[in-house]
Design a protein around this motif. Structure first.
Motif, short mmCIF file in Angstrom:
data_model
loop_
_atom_site.label_atom_id
_atom_site.label_comp_id
_atom_site.label_asym_id
_atom_site.label_seq_id
_atom_site.Cartn_x
_atom_site.Cartn_y
_atom_site.Cartn_z
N ARG A 47 0.83 -1.22 0.00
CA ARG A 47 0.00 0.00 0.00
C ARG A 47 0.86 1.26 0.00
O ARG A 47 0.51 2.28 0.63
CB ARG A 47 -0.95 0.01 1.20
CG ARG A 47 -1.91 -1.16 1.22
CD ARG A 47 -2.84 -1.10 2.40
NE ARG A 47 -3.74 -2.24 2.43
CZ ARG A 47 -4.66 -2.46 3.36
NH1 ARG A 47 -4.80 -1.58 4.36
NH2 ARG A 47 -5.44 -3.52 3.31
N ASP A 50 -0.20 6.52 -3.61
CA ASP A 50 -1.26 7.48 -3.29
C ASP A 50 -2.48 7.33 -4.19
O ASP A 50 -3.60 7.68 -3.79
CB ASP A 50 -0.73 8.91 -3.40
CG ASP A 50 0.38 9.17 -2.41
OD1 ASP A 50 0.15 8.92 -1.21
OD2 ASP A 50 1.46 9.62 -2.82
N PHE A 51 -2.27 6.89 -5.41
CA PHE A 51 -3.39 6.67 -6.33
C PHE A 51 -2.94 5.69 -7.41
O PHE A 51 -1.74 5.41 -7.58
CB PHE A 51 -3.87 7.98 -6.96
CG PHE A 51 -2.89 8.62 -7.90
CD1 PHE A 51 -2.96 8.40 -9.28
CD2 PHE A 51 -1.89 9.47 -7.43
CE1 PHE A 51 -2.06 9.00 -10.14
CE2 PHE A 51 -0.99 10.08 -8.28
CZ PHE A 51 -1.07 9.84 -9.65
N THR A 69 -8.16 -2.10 -2.88
CA THR A 69 -7.62 -0.82 -2.44
C THR A 69 -8.73 0.21 -2.34
O THR A 69 -9.72 0.15 -3.08
CB THR A 69 -6.54 -0.31 -3.41
OG1 THR A 69 -6.01 0.93 -2.90
CG2 THR A 69 -7.10 -0.06 -4.81
N ARG A 70 -8.54 1.14 -1.41
CA ARG A 70 -9.46 2.27 -1.28
C ARG A 70 -8.81 3.56 -1.77
O ARG A 70 -9.40 4.64 -1.64
CB ARG A 70 -9.91 2.43 0.17
CG ARG A 70 -10.77 1.27 0.66
CD ARG A 70 -11.28 1.53 2.07
NE ARG A 70 -12.15 0.43 2.53
CZ ARG A 70 -12.74 0.40 3.71
NH1 ARG A 70 -12.54 1.40 4.58
NH2 ARG A 70 -13.51 -0.62 4.05
N LYS A 71 -7.61 3.44 -2.31
CA LYS A 71 -6.93 4.61 -2.85
C LYS A 71 -7.66 5.06 -4.14
O LYS A 71 -8.32 4.25 -4.81
CB LYS A 71 -5.48 4.26 -3.18
CG LYS A 71 -4.65 3.87 -1.96
CD LYS A 71 -4.43 5.06 -1.03
CE LYS A 71 -3.58 4.66 0.19
NZ LYS A 71 -2.19 4.34 -0.14
N PRO A 72 -7.55 6.34 -4.50
CA PRO A 72 -8.22 6.85 -5.71
C PRO A 72 -7.80 6.08 -6.97
O PRO A 72 -6.62 5.80 -7.17
CB PRO A 72 -7.77 8.31 -5.79
CG PRO A 72 -7.42 8.67 -4.38
CD PRO A 72 -6.85 7.42 -3.78
N THR A 114 -12.47 7.12 -9.33
CA THR A 114 -12.59 8.43 -8.71
C THR A 114 -12.62 9.52 -9.77
O THR A 114 -13.35 10.51 -9.65
CB THR A 114 -11.40 8.68 -7.76
OG1 THR A 114 -11.26 7.57 -6.88
CG2 THR A 114 -11.60 9.94 -6.96
N LEU A 341 -6.92 14.65 -6.04
CA LEU A 341 -6.18 14.22 -4.84
C LEU A 341 -6.35 15.23 -3.70
O LEU A 341 -6.48 14.86 -2.53
CB LEU A 341 -4.70 14.05 -5.18
CG LEU A 341 -4.38 12.95 -6.20
CD1 LEU A 341 -2.88 12.90 -6.47
CD2 LEU A 341 -4.88 11.59 -5.72
N GLY A 345 -10.13 12.59 -3.10
CA GLY A 345 -10.62 11.50 -3.91
C GLY A 345 -12.12 11.36 -3.81
O GLY A 345 -12.67 10.30 -3.99
#
Length: 345
Positions: A47, A50-51, A69-72, A114, A341, A345
């Motif tokens: 992880r 950042d995106f 993943t919950r990242k953008p 996103t 960002l 997001g």
């Protein structure tokens, strides 16, 4: 687009940056998506990003990544799997399981992303109406072209060539072009050169042969680097699309950007997408789609009016420089990503 992303972040490229993946068909896309996902697993575990930016035809890869993943997720969605394979190419029935899966794939990818980059507002409207993707998620970025290759060159003043190059997909409307050529046989000065190969090539070759169209040359594909030379030596360029499909109305062909970047007089299909960039009689000549008579009339008008060709060619270059240069498109991508960002997001 990946270069724009690399300009604002430390970027690790996972997968292929070659357009040949898409040209290889469904199996190639599936195989490359799976390989890319497997390579990305260590990063998903760490992880340490950042995106995620998922490039051209990335719906399959998006489906694989988003559960982990919950990242953008930033998605290049210039192509709809459902629109391309079901509605346009009609490779399967709309009620088939494959069609339903492709529909779900586009809808799911759009819901989970996103930020989504699309090539035209016409495509954004289609995605919204068909898959329920909010307009607020989508940002238009024109396709553009490589100005290192496509830039104004001295033209051949003796050229009588009307140039079209494509991969013979139905939306390209090559049949419209050769029927226009048939109507223009009485004008010995006008010669058509159609470069490429593809699924409709044999049908077109048979038509040209059966109609004894001596004013049409069906040329083999050329190296990408050779295209500027072909454009340079044409009197008129056909930017397309001229086919009858709905998809043809939602796309500004990549070749149109290449042609206007070289300051050439271009004939394009009269549709909502092309009107986002171009203006009839100012920087291009609009022609009713799927209409050989209209195309023949447009070609004849431009072919025999040098002042009009020069005016439109000059306007074409001006439009490209104002709206579609690589630096401008790079800025749109970078600003959109940074804004996404910053907003969390």
């Amino acid at each position: 687009m990946s270069s724009a992303i690399q300009g604002i972040s430390q970027t690790t490229v996972v997968g292929s940056q070659s357009s040949n993946v898409y040209k290889g068909g469904i199996r190639s896309i599936l195989g490359q998506s799976l390989r890319s996902f497997l390579r990305f697993i260590p990063r998903l575990i760490k992880r340490d990003f950042d995106f995620v930016f998922i490039g051209f035809f990335g719906q399959l890869l998006s489906q694989m990544i988003t559960p982990f993943t919950r990242k953008p997720i930033i998605l290049d969605m210039f192509i709809s799997a459902y629109d391309t394979l079901v509605e346009d190419r009609q490779m399967t029935n709309k009620k088939s399981l494959l069609a339903k899966y492709l529909y779900w794939l586009d809808k799911y990818s759009g819901r989970k992303a996103t930020l989504i980059f699309v090539d035209t507002l016409a495509h954004a409207e289609y995605f919204h109406e068909t898959f329920g993707i909010p307009f607020s998620k989508m940002k238009r970025v024109f396709v553009g072209c490589d100005e290192g290759l496509f830039h104004p060159l001295l033209e051949d003043p003796e050229s009588g060539t009307v140039l079209y190059y494509c991969s013979y997909l139905p939306l390209h409307g090559v049949d419209v072009a050769v029927r226009a050529a048939e109507l223009l046989q009485a004008d010995p000065a006008i010669k058509f050169k159609i470069i490429g190969e593809g699924i409709e090539y044999e049908k077109i070759r048979k038509f040209v042969q059966d109609k004894h169209l001596t004013n049409v040359e069906l040329a083999a594909p050329v190296a990408f680097e050779q295209l500027p030379h072909e454009i340079q030596n044409a009197r008129i360029c056909l930017g397309g699309h001229f086919g009858a499909s709905a998809k043809a109305c939602r796309v500004i062909p990549g070749k149109a950007f290449q042609m206007i970047a070289m300051g050439k007089p271009v004939i394009v299909g009269d549709n909502a997408a092309n009107r986002e960039l171009l203006t009839h009689k100012v920087d291009s000549w609009f022609c009713e789609m799927n209409n050989p008579v209209a195309l023949a009339d447009a070609i004849s008008t431009l072919f025999h009016d040098k002042a009009l060709r020069d005016q439109i060619g000059s306007g074409a270059l001006e439009t490209y420089l104002e709206k579609a240069t690589s630096s401008q498109l790079r800025s749109v991508v970078q600003e959109s990503v940074l804004d996404t960002l910053k907003s969390g997001g």
